[in-house]
Design an enzyme around this catalytic site. Structure first.
Site, PDB file in Angstrom:
ATOM      1  N   GLY A 126       0.811  -1.217   0.000  1.00 53.80           N
ATOM      2  CA  GLY A 126       0.000   0.000   0.000  1.00 53.80           C
ATOM      3  C   GLY A 126       0.843   1.265   0.000  1.00 53.80           C
ATOM      4  CB  THR A 128      -0.472   4.459  -5.357  1.00 56.34           C
ATOM      5  OG1 THR A 128       0.648   3.778  -5.887  1.00 56.34           O
ATOM      6  CG2 THR A 128      -0.867   5.581  -6.298  1.00 56.34           C
ATOM      7  CB  THR A 134       4.422   9.605  -9.798  1.00 59.38           C
ATOM      8  OG1 THR A 134       3.498   9.132 -10.775  1.00 59.38           O
ATOM      9  CG2 THR A 134       5.725   8.879  -9.982  1.00 59.38           C
ATOM     10  CD  GLU A 248       6.284  -2.693  -7.399  1.00 61.73           C
ATOM     11  OE1 GLU A 248       6.867  -1.712  -6.884  1.00 61.73           O
ATOM     12  OE2 GLU A 248       5.056  -2.819  -7.420  1.00 61.73           O
TER      13      GLU A 248
HETATM   14  C1  LIG Z   1      -3.857  -1.933 -12.195  1.00 56.78           C
HETATM   15  C2  LIG Z   1      -2.979  -1.158 -11.258  1.00 56.78           C
HETATM   16  C3  LIG Z   1      -2.444  -1.791 -10.151  1.00 56.78           C
HETATM   17  C4  LIG Z   1      -1.665  -1.075  -9.239  1.00 56.78           C
HETATM   18  N1  LIG Z   1      -1.229  -1.693  -8.080  1.00 56.78           N
HETATM   19  C5  LIG Z   1      -0.644  -0.953  -7.107  1.00 56.78           C
HETATM   20  C6  LIG Z   1      -0.356  -1.518  -5.817  1.00 56.78           C
HETATM   21  O1  LIG Z   1      -0.595  -2.704  -5.575  1.00 56.78           O
HETATM   22  N2  LIG Z   1       0.179  -0.714  -4.861  1.00 56.78           N
HETATM   23  C7  LIG Z   1       0.442   0.600  -5.066  1.00 56.78           C
HETATM   24  O2  LIG Z   1       0.920   1.263  -4.152  1.00 56.78           O
HETATM   25  N3  LIG Z   1       0.182   1.176  -6.299  1.00 56.78           N
HETATM   26  C8  LIG Z   1      -0.350   0.431  -7.304  1.00 56.78           C
HETATM   27  N4  LIG Z   1      -0.650   1.001  -8.529  1.00 56.78           N
HETATM   28  C9  LIG Z   1      -0.375   2.424  -8.736  1.00 56.78           C
HETATM   29  C10 LIG Z   1       0.717   2.685  -9.768  1.00 56.78           C
HETATM   30  O3  LIG Z   1       1.975   2.458  -9.193  1.00 56.78           O
HETATM   31  C11 LIG Z   1       0.520   4.133 -10.253  1.00 56.78           C
HETATM   32  O4  LIG Z   1      -0.673   4.161 -11.006  1.00 56.78           O
HETATM   33  C12 LIG Z   1       1.683   4.605 -11.080  1.00 56.78           C
HETATM   34  O5  LIG Z   1       2.837   4.729 -10.280  1.00 56.78           O
HETATM   35  C13 LIG Z   1       1.377   5.965 -11.708  1.00 56.78           C
HETATM   36  O6  LIG Z   1       0.911   6.853 -10.717  1.00 56.78           O
HETATM   37  P1  LIG Z   1      -0.454   7.656 -10.920  1.00 56.78           P
HETATM   38  O7  LIG Z   1      -1.470   6.719 -11.415  1.00 56.78           O
HETATM   39  O8  LIG Z   1      -0.741   8.397  -9.683  1.00 56.78           O
HETATM   40  O9  LIG Z   1      -0.111   8.655 -12.088  1.00 56.78           O
HETATM   41  P2  LIG Z   1       0.322  10.248 -11.972  1.00 56.78           P
HETATM   42  O10 LIG Z   1       1.428  10.368 -11.002  1.00 56.78           O
HETATM   43  O11 LIG Z   1      -0.960  10.962 -11.701  1.00 56.78           O
HETATM   44  O12 LIG Z   1       0.804  10.490 -13.404  1.00 56.78           O
HETATM   45  C14 LIG Z   1      -0.099  10.534 -14.551  1.00 56.78           C
HETATM   46  C15 LIG Z   1       0.720  10.670 -15.816  1.00 56.78           C
HETATM   47  O13 LIG Z   1       1.468  11.896 -15.793  1.00 56.78           O
HETATM   48  C16 LIG Z   1       2.842  11.647 -15.990  1.00 56.78           C
HETATM   49  N5  LIG Z   1       3.625  12.554 -15.153  1.00 56.78           N
HETATM   50  C17 LIG Z   1       3.420  12.863 -13.839  1.00 56.78           C
HETATM   51  N6  LIG Z   1       4.360  13.734 -13.415  1.00 56.78           N
HETATM   52  C18 LIG Z   1       5.185  13.960 -14.466  1.00 56.78           C
HETATM   53  C19 LIG Z   1       6.351  14.760 -14.673  1.00 56.78           C
HETATM   54  N7  LIG Z   1       6.869  15.497 -13.694  1.00 56.78           N
HETATM   55  N8  LIG Z   1       6.937  14.768 -15.885  1.00 56.78           N
HETATM   56  C20 LIG Z   1       6.420  14.022 -16.913  1.00 56.78           C
HETATM   57  N9  LIG Z   1       5.319  13.238 -16.786  1.00 56.78           N
HETATM   58  C21 LIG Z   1       4.715  13.213 -15.585  1.00 56.78           C
HETATM   59  C22 LIG Z   1       3.080  10.202 -15.577  1.00 56.78           C
HETATM   60  O14 LIG Z   1       4.182   9.656 -16.241  1.00 56.78           O
HETATM   61  C23 LIG Z   1       1.765   9.548 -15.978  1.00 56.78           C
HETATM   62  O15 LIG Z   1       1.824   9.134 -17.325  1.00 56.78           O
HETATM   63  C24 LIG Z   1      -1.375   0.294  -9.478  1.00 56.78           C
HETATM   64  C25 LIG Z   1      -1.900   0.920 -10.625  1.00 56.78           C
HETATM   65  C26 LIG Z   1      -2.702   0.214 -11.495  1.00 56.78           C
HETATM   66  C27 LIG Z   1      -3.276   0.942 -12.688  1.00 56.78           C
END
Ligand SMILES: Cc1cc2nc3c(=O)[nH]c(=O)nc-3n(C[C@H](O)[C@H](O)[C@H](O)COP(=O)(O)OP(=O)(O)OC[C@H]3O[C@@H](n4cnc5c(N)ncnc54)[C@H](O)[C@@H]3O)c2cc1C
Length: 390
Positions: A126, A128, A134, A248
């Site tokens: 846990g 995100t 990110t 991971e």
């Molecule tokens: C099916 C699935 C399973 C998952 N399982 C887990 C889990 O078990 N545990 C857990 O903790 N998380 C989990 N995640 C979360 C996953 O790690 C995040 O979705 C991933 O790290 C991206 O974060 P975000 O979705 O918040 O995207 P954001 O951080 O909101 O980013 C959205 C987009 O903007 C881009 N972006 C953001 N900032 C910048 C920047 N400064 N410069 C350029 N581009 C940028 C990113 O590259 C991305 O394409 C899961 C996600 C999914 C979809």
């Protein structure tokens, strides 16, 4: 299916052979049926656990086989190459490392043998949060010390397998970000006993996605966690999960290699069989070259996965290599998926060929567990020395 195309330098041949045999008991029909109704692959995970494949990284003294990360990459790659999906259980391999490397003796003795035997499932990780994305240092789920326990409030998103795990490795803030010297300080890792937590301060809400991944949203409302479930020292949690994140990325890169091989195996066999204009479609260079390119890209990515795994096993810094392995492998698998679907023509869209399911599944890995842009940003600033953009 046609013959398996041999890739260069395949490690751990005995493990691969044994995983292939196990996966043969779980063919496309099995995965398709689960995918249709978004059902967790309980039988498959039980079979993997029983065969000892999920505890390859747990030391022998705690009931595992004590092998290195390379062995774990071989297991996951073969699962994916067979058409299956390790996403249902791969987290156990890397979340366990957090307990192993930073947990107390008592925590290791209590949990690791039970995880190795399958008595306890440690599948949930846990990190995100909706408000942080990110930028993990902006998480706001907070664990407040209250005598011999911590009280947790906040929200997590995309936490996969939470409903199918007995334990979760949870990252919380224990000091507000603006009161720490560095943004990455003041976060702590806890082991949450999900059986005690659900309904007593923890609510799980499943999120239906384009793939069968059992992912969820978590809501913490005064969840009490015994203080003895803190892993390592308070405030150092972010640093503890970083090496788990490298593991991971390397393991998921191995899954991408397996996916890519699945598409190449299937598309090559199909291109040999399918006759159009009186000859096999695979006789046309327009069909051959994309497959050959996919093989070239995948072979290169596979070498980077092996390199990153070897550095990890040697205890060397491998953040950059883990990231590079993940970007190369996820892009190579996506190219192979796109070409694999194209070569199948209309049948690429038919459920019974498994191409469309794997196509959806492999797309995830350019977003999770870390998105491609963030990897490029790491390489630009940490390796090339370019100015930071955020
Ligand atoms: C099916 C699935 C399973 C998952 N399982 C887990 C889990 O078990 N545990 C857990 O903790 N998380 C989990 N995640 C979360 C996953 O790690 C995040 O979705 C991933 O790290 C991206 O974060 P975000 O979705 O918040 O995207 P954001 O951080 O909101 O980013 C959205 C987009 O903007 C881009 N972006 C953001 N900032 C910048 C920047 N400064 N410069 C350029 N581009 C940028 C990113 O590259 C991305 O394409 C899961 C996600 C999914 C979809």
């Amino acid at each position: 299916m046609g013959r398996l195309i041999r890739m260069p330098l395949e490690s751990h041949p005995e493990i691969r052979e044994a995983v292939r045999k196990l996966c043969a008991r779980f063919p496309g029909e099995y995965w398709r049926a689960l995918d249709r109704d978004r059902i967790y692959p309980t039988q498959f995970v039980a079979a993997l656990t029983e065969a000892g494949f999920l505890s390859v990284l747990i030391p022998e003294e705690y009931g595992g086989s004590g092998l290195g990360l390379g062995a774990a990459t071989a297991v996951l790659e073969e699962i994916h190459r067979s058409g299956g999906n390790g996403g249902a259980c791969h987290a156990q391999m890397y979340t366990m490392g957090c307990v192993l490397r930073h947990g107390s003796r008592a925590q290791k003795e209590r949990y690791l043998p039970a995880v190795a035997s399958g008595e306890l499932r440690l599948q949930a990780f846990g990190v995100t949060e909706p408000g942080a994305g990110t930028d993990t240092t902006r998480i706001s789920t907070f664990a407040r010390r209250d005598g011999d326990r911590y009280i947790v409030n906040g929200q997590k998103i995309w936490i996969s397998r939470a409903e199918y795990s007995d334990l979760m490795v949870l990252l919380c803030r224990t000091t507000p970000r603006d009161q720490t010297r560095r943004a990455s300080d003041g976060m702590s890792v806890f082991l949450v006993d999900m059986r005690a937590a659900v309904g007593n301060g923890l609510t799980i809400r499943p999120i239906r996605t384009m793939i069968n991944h059992a992912t969820t949203e978590l809501f913490f409302d005064d969840l009490a966690i015994p203080a003895e479930n803190l892993v390592g020292e308070e405030g150092k949690g972010f640093h503890y999960i970083l090496d788990g994140m490298n593991a991971e990325r390397i393991l998921i890169a191995a899954e991408c290699i397996g996916d890519g091989r699945f598409f190449i195996d299937r598309a090559s066999a199909y291109a040999q069989d399918r006759q159009v204009f009186g000859r096999a479609i695979g006789q046309n260079q327009g069909v051959q070259f994309p497959l050959a390119r996919a093989h070239v890209q995948l072979s290169a990515a596979s070498l980077m996965v092996d390199h990153a795994a070897a550095l990890f096993e040697a205890g060397e810094a491998c953040g950059t290599e883990a990231n590079m392995a993940k970007i190369l492998a996820s892009e190579a698998s996506w190219y192979a998926a796109d070409q694999g679907l194209q070569i199948h023509g209309g049948f690429g869209f038919a459920e019974e060929y498994d191409i469309e399911r794997k196509f959806r599944e492999t797309r995830l890995y350019q977003v999770a567990p870390i998105s491609t842009n963030l990897i490029l940003s790491h390489v630009a600033t940490h390796v090339l020395g370019l100015p930071k953009s955020f």
